[in-house]
Design a protein around this motif. Structure first.
Motif, PDB file in Angstrom:
ATOM      1  N   GLY A 261      12.004   5.018 -38.717  1.00  0.00           N
ATOM      2  CA  GLY A 261      11.160   5.162 -38.675  1.00  0.00           C
ATOM      3  C   GLY A 261      11.847   5.792 -37.118  1.00  0.00           C
ATOM      4  O   GLY A 261      12.334   6.098 -36.454  1.00  0.00           O
TER       5      GLY A 261
ATOM      6  N   LYS B  57       1.392   2.615 -38.420  1.00  0.00           N
ATOM      7  CA  LYS B  57       1.538   2.807 -39.636  1.00  0.00           C
ATOM      8  C   LYS B  57       2.659   2.018 -40.150  1.00  0.00           C
ATOM      9  O   LYS B  57       3.875   3.370 -40.195  1.00  0.00           O
TER      10      LYS B  57
ATOM     11  N   ASP C 216       3.865   4.925 -43.947  1.00  0.00           N
ATOM     12  CA  ASP C 216       3.397   5.577 -43.536  1.00  0.00           C
ATOM     13  C   ASP C 216       3.683   5.880 -45.816  1.00  0.00           C
ATOM     14  O   ASP C 216       2.787   5.644 -46.331  1.00  0.00           O
ATOM     15  N   LYS C 217       5.126   4.940 -46.266  1.00  0.00           N
ATOM     16  CA  LYS C 217       4.906   5.094 -47.322  1.00  0.00           C
ATOM     17  C   LYS C 217       6.655   3.426 -47.596  1.00  0.00           C
ATOM     18  O   LYS C 217       7.042   3.354 -46.229  1.00  0.00           O
TER      19      LYS C 217
ATOM     20  N   TRP D  87       8.647   2.996 -44.789  1.00  0.00           N
ATOM     21  CA  TRP D  87       8.771   3.935 -43.274  1.00  0.00           C
ATOM     22  C   TRP D  87       7.657   4.146 -42.138  1.00  0.00           C
ATOM     23  O   TRP D  87       6.242   3.471 -43.301  1.00  0.00           O
ATOM     24  N   VAL D  88       8.015   4.071 -41.408  1.00  0.00           N
ATOM     25  CA  VAL D  88       6.533   3.448 -40.470  1.00  0.00           C
ATOM     26  C   VAL D  88       6.174   5.065 -39.667  1.00  0.00           C
ATOM     27  O   VAL D  88       7.877   5.559 -38.977  1.00  0.00           O
ATOM     28  N   ARG D  89       5.264   4.862 -39.476  1.00  0.00           N
ATOM     29  CA  ARG D  89       5.543   6.201 -38.618  1.00  0.00           C
ATOM     30  C   ARG D  89       3.582   5.818 -37.918  1.00  0.00           C
ATOM     31  O   ARG D  89       3.036   5.855 -38.413  1.00  0.00           O
ATOM     32  N   ASP D  90       3.522   6.269 -35.994  1.00  0.00           N
ATOM     33  CA  ASP D  90       2.458   6.401 -35.745  1.00  0.00           C
ATOM     34  C   ASP D  90       2.048   4.447 -35.014  1.00  0.00           C
ATOM     35  O   ASP D  90       0.385   3.977 -35.689  1.00  0.00           O
TER      36      ASP D  90
ATOM     37  N   SER E  20       8.033   4.540 -33.398  1.00  0.00           N
ATOM     38  CA  SER E  20       7.287   4.480 -34.005  1.00  0.00           C
ATOM     39  C   SER E  20       6.560   3.689 -34.532  1.00  0.00           C
ATOM     40  O   SER E  20       5.717   3.011 -35.507  1.00  0.00           O
TER      41      SER E  20
END
Lengths: 261, 207
Positions: free
Chosen positions: A54, A234, A236-237, A229-232, A58
């Motif tokens: 990320g 959360k 992500d996937k 995968w971390v984004r914001d 992130s």
């Protein structure tokens, strides 16, 4: 293979070494709430090699700190070996950090006044091992990471890659169930970084230790069982190895995909 | 070494420990390896204790001179002692505060390796105690020597010989104890603060 190492265990069906539920961390900055982690649920199987990817900011470092018991979540829970970390007092948390989790940092974080062997044996001191045991295990671990001839060198007398090897030996001092690595290759050149990753992967396969690594390094993806995968704040996937393999493939990425960070 | 990583079935939570002998050797190493830095820290203590001991020595000389000090002289001496103690405390607090603060990250690392808050405080108190005693000893010798030199220059070395040695000895012990206790006391606040930080916060700190 890490998967077979996991399968060897008795409780193979639901053998999760780390589980998080509703994990949330809110930082208050200048009166404004910042959701560094937002309701994260993540299950990590015993023996897995997981990369947390990320962009910076992130929340991946925050996630890393929560899993390792280095910081307290605002709400939600982390279970390590089905133990609820929130229920533990300071001394019990220290015990977990000492015996169950091994940490590897971007900046190596060796104790500067101590020699390689003293750094490696420090967690064993806290774990109450005898001096003989400490010395013997410390030597074995340093030999394992290829530093058998550097036992009495201080961190300042070692290269970055060597320091990270000492840090890896130290992380394995008390046979932890989990190795947490926070961007372990970010301060190393590509070749050394690759060696470090391969060392971690080998130890993961040979010892069945679960490796959780926050990283920007694309080479990490290549050998991970799963990539989160971390984004914001959360997730992500989550991808498993096969689907990732297609994207990174076996292109000689060393020149082409230089990590930007 | 053939041991595999822990499985859930053998998992239980216990206590970590740090024996005094190990704590002592780690603290000693911290001083010896960073000797230059330690001496800068100790300089604050040395100066304060040197001042204190020189005041004690002057008073011992005065007491040994046969004539009892006048009330004004007594007041002045007391003032000097109070002042030198103040100088001492400020210097020591400042040095100790810095020496703990610049090692926040090390403290964070120790906690990651399984140190509880008490270990960190124990290590820093031991270290500051040793450093305090060492600094005080050097300071006491320096303070006494300065008074000797002053009297030598004034050609009154005889006054040193005839001073009240019992009072001087007591003052010397007092000064050493004060130096050691002050440096330990000055370490408690920053060390406790550092030890209580969550490891993540301590690791983030850059000084």
């Amino acid at each position: 293979m890490a998967t077979s190492a996991a399968a060897n265990h008795s409780q193979m069906l639901e053998d999760y070494v780390v589980r998080t539920r509703g994990l949330t961390k809110i930082y208050v900055m200048g009166g404004e709430e910042l959701h560094a982690l937002d309701n994260v649920a993540l299950d990590i199987k015993r023996g897995e090699y997981i990369s947390i990817m990320g962009p910076s900011g992130s929340g991946k470092s925050t996630l890393f700190n929560m899993i390792g018991g280095l910081d307290k979540p605002t709400s939600g829970t982390v279970y390590i070996n089905e133990t609820d970390m929130a229920q533990l007092d300071a001394a019990e948390l220290a015990w977990i950090r000492c015996r169950t989790v091994g940490y590897i940092f971007q900046t190596f974080n060796l104790i500067p006044v101590m020699t390689a062997i003293e750094n490696v044996t420090l967690p064993m001191v806290f774990a109450g091992r005898t001096p003989d045991e400490q010395l013997q295990r410390g030597k074995e671990l340093l030999e394992l990471v290829g530093l058998g001839d550097r036992l009495y060198h201080r961190p300042s007398e070692l290269s970055g890659g060597q320091q990270q090897r000492v840090a890896i030996a130290r992380a394995f001092a008390n046979d932890p169930a989990i190795i947490l690595a926070d961007e372990p290759t970010a301060n190393l050149d590509l070749r050394t970084g690759k060696e470090i990753i391969e060392l971690l992967r080998t130890l993961n396969e040979e010892r069945g230790v679960t490796v959780i690594s926050a990283t920007h390094d694309l080479h990490m993806i290549d050998i991970s069982d799963r990539v989160v995968w971390v984004r914001d704040g959360k997730i992500d996937k989550i991808e498993d190895r096969q689907s990732v393999d297609v994207k990174v493939g076996h292109v000689d990425w060393e020149d082409q995909y230089r990590p930007t960070n | 070494m053939s041991a595999k990583a822990q499985g859930a079935n053998e998992f239980r939570v216990g206590r970590v420990e740090l024996p005094w002998s190990t704590a002592f050797s780690i603290s000693k190493k911290n001083i010896m390896v960073r000797f230059g830095r330690a001496m800068i820290t100790a300089a604050g203590i040395m100066l304060g204790i040197a001042f204190l001991v020189s005041v004690f020595t002057s008073k011992a000389i005065l007491m040994g001179s046969g004539e009892p000090p006048s009330p004004e002289q007594e007041t002045r001496q007391t003032w000097l002692i109070v002042m030198s103690l103040l100088v001492c405390s400020v210097g020591i607090c400042n040095s100790m505060f810095m020496s703990v603060t610049e090692r926040f990250r090390e403290i964070g690392t120790m906690k990651c390796l399984g140190a509880v808050d008490a270990f960190v405080v124990k290590l820093f108190l031991l270290e500051s105690g040793m450093l305090g005693l060492l600094g005080s000893l050097i300071g006491a010798i320096a303070g006494f020597l300065v008074v000797c030199v002053v009297h030598l220059l004034k050609r009154q070395l005889g006054q040193i010989a005839s001073m009240d040695w019992a009072y001087f000895g007591m003052g010397l012990v007092e000064a050493l104890v004060i130096g050691m206790l002050l440096s330990m006391a000055a370490t408690i606040a920053p060390a406790v603060k550092a030890a209580r930080l969550p490891p993540a916060a301590a690791l983030r700190t850059d000084v």
